[in-house]
Design a protein around this motif. Structure first.
Motif, PDB file in Angstrom:
ATOM      1  N   TYR A  62      31.560 -32.506  16.300  1.00 29.31           N
ATOM      2  CA  TYR A  62      32.212 -31.445  17.076  1.00 29.31           C
ATOM      3  C   TYR A  62      32.931 -31.992  18.302  1.00 29.31           C
ATOM      4  N   ASP A  63      34.069 -31.372  18.610  1.00 27.50           N
ATOM      5  CA  ASP A  63      34.839 -31.720  19.805  1.00 27.50           C
ATOM      6  C   ASP A  63      34.877 -30.568  20.805  1.00 27.50           C
ATOM      7  N   GLU A  64      34.701 -29.332  20.310  1.00 32.58           N
ATOM      8  CA  GLU A  64      34.874 -28.154  21.158  1.00 32.58           C
ATOM      9  C   GLU A  64      33.708 -27.191  20.997  1.00 32.58           C
ATOM     10  N   ILE A  65      33.638 -26.265  21.941  1.00 37.16           N
ATOM     11  CA  ILE A  65      32.521 -25.323  21.939  1.00 37.16           C
ATOM     12  C   ILE A  65      32.973 -23.993  22.553  1.00 37.16           C
ATOM     13  N   GLY A  66      32.279 -22.927  22.184  1.00 37.32           N
ATOM     14  CA  GLY A  66      32.542 -21.624  22.768  1.00 37.32           C
ATOM     15  C   GLY A  66      31.227 -20.900  22.975  1.00 37.32           C
ATOM     16  N   PHE A  67      31.130 -20.129  24.048  1.00 38.13           N
ATOM     17  CA  PHE A  67      29.898 -19.395  24.355  1.00 38.13           C
ATOM     18  C   PHE A  67      30.188 -17.915  24.564  1.00 38.13           C
ATOM     19  N   ALA A  68      29.190 -17.109  24.261  1.00 34.54           N
ATOM     20  CA  ALA A  68      29.213 -15.697  24.626  1.00 34.54           C
ATOM     21  C   ALA A  68      27.852 -15.355  25.202  1.00 34.54           C
ATOM     22  N   VAL A  69      27.871 -14.694  26.349  1.00 37.69           N
ATOM     23  CA  VAL A  69      26.647 -14.196  26.977  1.00 37.69           C
ATOM     24  C   VAL A  69      26.848 -12.697  27.133  1.00 37.69           C
ATOM     25  N   VAL A  70      26.284 -11.926  26.212  1.00 38.73           N
ATOM     26  CA  VAL A  70      26.564 -10.491  26.148  1.00 38.73           C
ATOM     27  C   VAL A  70      25.277  -9.691  26.267  1.00 38.73           C
ATOM     28  N   ASN A  71      25.317  -8.656  27.083  1.00 37.59           N
ATOM     29  CA  ASN A  71      24.149  -7.819  27.335  1.00 37.59           C
ATOM     30  C   ASN A  71      24.265  -6.488  26.609  1.00 37.59           C
ATOM     31  N   GLY A  72      23.138  -6.013  26.104  1.00 35.78           N
ATOM     32  CA  GLY A  72      23.128  -4.738  25.399  1.00 35.78           C
ATOM     33  C   GLY A  72      21.728  -4.392  24.944  1.00 35.78           C
ATOM     34  N   VAL A  73      21.649  -3.457  24.022  1.00 33.42           N
ATOM     35  CA  VAL A  73      20.350  -2.989  23.526  1.00 33.42           C
ATOM     36  C   VAL A  73      20.248  -3.231  22.028  1.00 33.42           C
ATOM     37  N   ILE A  74      19.193  -3.925  21.612  1.00 29.67           N
ATOM     38  CA  ILE A  74      18.881  -4.123  20.192  1.00 29.67           C
ATOM     39  C   ILE A  74      17.476  -3.600  19.947  1.00 29.67           C
ATOM     40  N   GLU A  75      17.352  -2.681  18.993  1.00 27.69           N
ATOM     41  CA  GLU A  75      16.059  -2.070  18.665  1.00 27.69           C
ATOM     42  C   GLU A  75      15.400  -1.481  19.909  1.00 27.69           C
ATOM     43  N   GLY A  76      16.211  -0.956  20.818  1.00 31.40           N
ATOM     44  CA  GLY A  76      15.684  -0.293  22.004  1.00 31.40           C
ATOM     45  C   GLY A  76      15.443  -1.204  23.184  1.00 31.40           C
ATOM     46  N   TYR A  77      15.526  -2.520  22.982  1.00 31.54           N
ATOM     47  CA  TYR A  77      15.274  -3.459  24.064  1.00 31.54           C
ATOM     48  C   TYR A  77      16.582  -3.864  24.742  1.00 31.54           C
ATOM     49  N   GLU A  78      16.593  -3.761  26.073  1.00 35.92           N
ATOM     50  CA  GLU A  78      17.708  -4.287  26.851  1.00 35.92           C
ATOM     51  C   GLU A  78      17.564  -5.800  26.855  1.00 35.92           C
ATOM     52  N   THR A  79      18.582  -6.508  26.392  1.00 35.64           N
ATOM     53  CA  THR A  79      18.443  -7.955  26.282  1.00 35.64           C
ATOM     54  C   THR A  79      19.799  -8.636  26.427  1.00 35.64           C
ATOM     55  N   THR A  80      19.787  -9.945  26.445  1.00 31.24           N
ATOM     56  CA  THR A  80      20.997 -10.758  26.516  1.00 31.24           C
ATOM     57  C   THR A  80      21.075 -11.638  25.283  1.00 31.24           C
ATOM     58  N   LEU A  81      22.169 -11.514  24.550  1.00 36.56           N
ATOM     59  CA  LEU A  81      22.400 -12.380  23.392  1.00 36.56           C
ATOM     60  C   LEU A  81      23.288 -13.542  23.814  1.00 36.56           C
ATOM     61  N   VAL A  82      22.933 -14.726  23.349  1.00 33.25           N
ATOM     62  CA  VAL A  82      23.744 -15.910  23.606  1.00 33.25           C
ATOM     63  C   VAL A  82      24.217 -16.467  22.273  1.00 33.25           C
ATOM     64  N   VAL A  83      25.513 -16.618  22.145  1.00 27.94           N
ATOM     65  CA  VAL A  83      26.100 -17.196  20.931  1.00 27.94           C
ATOM     66  C   VAL A  83      26.805 -18.492  21.326  1.00 27.94           C
ATOM     67  N   GLN A  84      26.505 -19.547  20.594  1.00 28.68           N
ATOM     68  CA  GLN A  84      27.106 -20.857  20.843  1.00 28.68           C
ATOM     69  C   GLN A  84      27.810 -21.286  19.555  1.00 28.68           C
ATOM     70  N   MET A  85      29.132 -21.465  19.626  1.00 25.28           N
ATOM     71  CA  MET A  85      29.893 -21.855  18.440  1.00 25.28           C
ATOM     72  C   MET A  85      30.546 -23.210  18.657  1.00 25.28           C
TER      73      MET A  85
END
Length: 328
Positions: free
Chosen positions: A182-205
């Motif tokens: 890999y040479d490059e990367i992308g991130f997402a730090v997104v907040n929301g509710v999953i199954e009723g829980y307020e949480t932060t999802l992190v996606v690393q591509m």
């Protein structure tokens, strides 16, 4: 002499048993201390008490599990995770391994945000969505033509360092993070509710473009970081095209502001319940050992070991279920 002593003791016991306050005091004390006469554990460490403790802990776990479904957003995981910190910790790990640093790419960042938002929208936690959409579909949707690509996911973490450390402890995630492909990367730090829980999802591509000339520039990386740090919640930001910059710079970047703290943080609640309960039972066990040794009470049996083992198992199971920080 021994007869008189015996009669004296008998009278003392008889007089003692005729005093209600003394009886109440005796009974109360032995809720916490073993019974010397009956050669058995304190009432609060009895088989019945342990069963009640197990049921209570299961009830608490049930409340933590189903409360979000009744009152969404009340229970959650407070976090302070940023793209800049995630990039810094990721590249620090790669540098330690003798690998080149990854450049932040706007197209991969947009793809990561779309993946995170899709998980919140369709309420799933997986690399492949319920309708069969794969990570590569999000990447190709941003016109990112790659040779190699990869994805790491995380949720319920409180800070960026813990996220990267958790990925490093997982073999498959570590392979992505330390891959020389890999040479490059992308991130997402997104907040929301999953199954009723307020949480932060992190996606690393991760990605390596087919055309080496398309690798993100320093300007593009800085622009993405600035947009991620300042954009409003769910605001779509169109990065301006600049002469001499990568075509991927024109891709939209989706950002999400830091969330407000939930009314009840799962991490704090879990640790508090575990600390209070563990301290209570631990104190009872310490008193039990001390008093039994002092009075020469022998009552530790196989049943004791079994019941205490069940209790420990229940507490450990609840901690495992409720503990924050999951990678995928």
């Amino acid at each position: 002499m021994s007869v008189l002593t015996g009669k004296k003791k008998s009278n003392i016991v008889k007089d003692w048993r005729q005093q209600p306050k003394s009886i109440e005091k005796f009974q109360f004390v032995h809720h916490f201390l073993p019974h010397p006469e009956q050669q058995k554990r304190a009432t609060l460490l009895s088989n019945r008490a342990i069963v009640i403790y197990c049921l209570a802990m299961l009830l608490i776990a049930g409340v933590f599990r189903f409360l979000p479904k009744v009152v969404p957003g009340v229970l959650g995981y407070a976090s302070d995770i940023t793209v800049k910190d995630l990039l810094t910790y990721t590249n620090a790990r790669r540098k330690d391994a003798g690998l080149s640093e990854l450049r932040l790419n706007s197209a991969l960042t947009s793809a990561a945000h779309q993946k995170a938002e899709d998980m919140f929208k369709d309420q799933y936690w997986a690399h492949i969505s319920p309708d069969g959409t794969e990570p590569w579909d999000f990447i190709l949707g941003q016109n990112y033509d790659y040779i190699y690509a990869g994805e790491n996911l995380a949720k319920n973490f409180s800070n960026s360092k813990d996220v990267v450390e958790a990925w490093m402890k997982s073999t498959s995630h570590k392979e992505n993070l330390l891959s020389p492909n890999y040479d490059e990367i992308g991130f997402a730090v997104v907040n929301g509710v999953i199954e009723g829980y307020e949480t932060t999802l992190v996606v690393q591509m991760f990605g390596r473009p087919r055309n080496a000339a398309q690798v993100a520039s320093v300007y593009e990386e800085q622009t993405v970081l600035e947009k991620e740090a300042t954009a409003a919640v769910s605001e779509r930001v169109e990065l301006p095209a600049t002469e001499g910059t990568s075509e991927s710079l024109q891709q939209p970047v989706y950002t999400q502001a830091l969330p407000e703290n939930p009314a009840l943080d799962v991490t704090v609640a879990t640790k508090t319940v575990s600390a209070v309960f563990g301290g209570f039972v631990g104190t009872l066990l310490a008193l039990d050992v001390w008093y039994s040794k002092r009075k020469g009470i022998h009552k530790f049996t196989g049943h004791t070991v079994a019941h205490l083992g069940i209790l420990v198992l229940v507490v450990a199971s609840i901690w495992f279920v409720l503990t924050p920080g999951i990678v995928l």
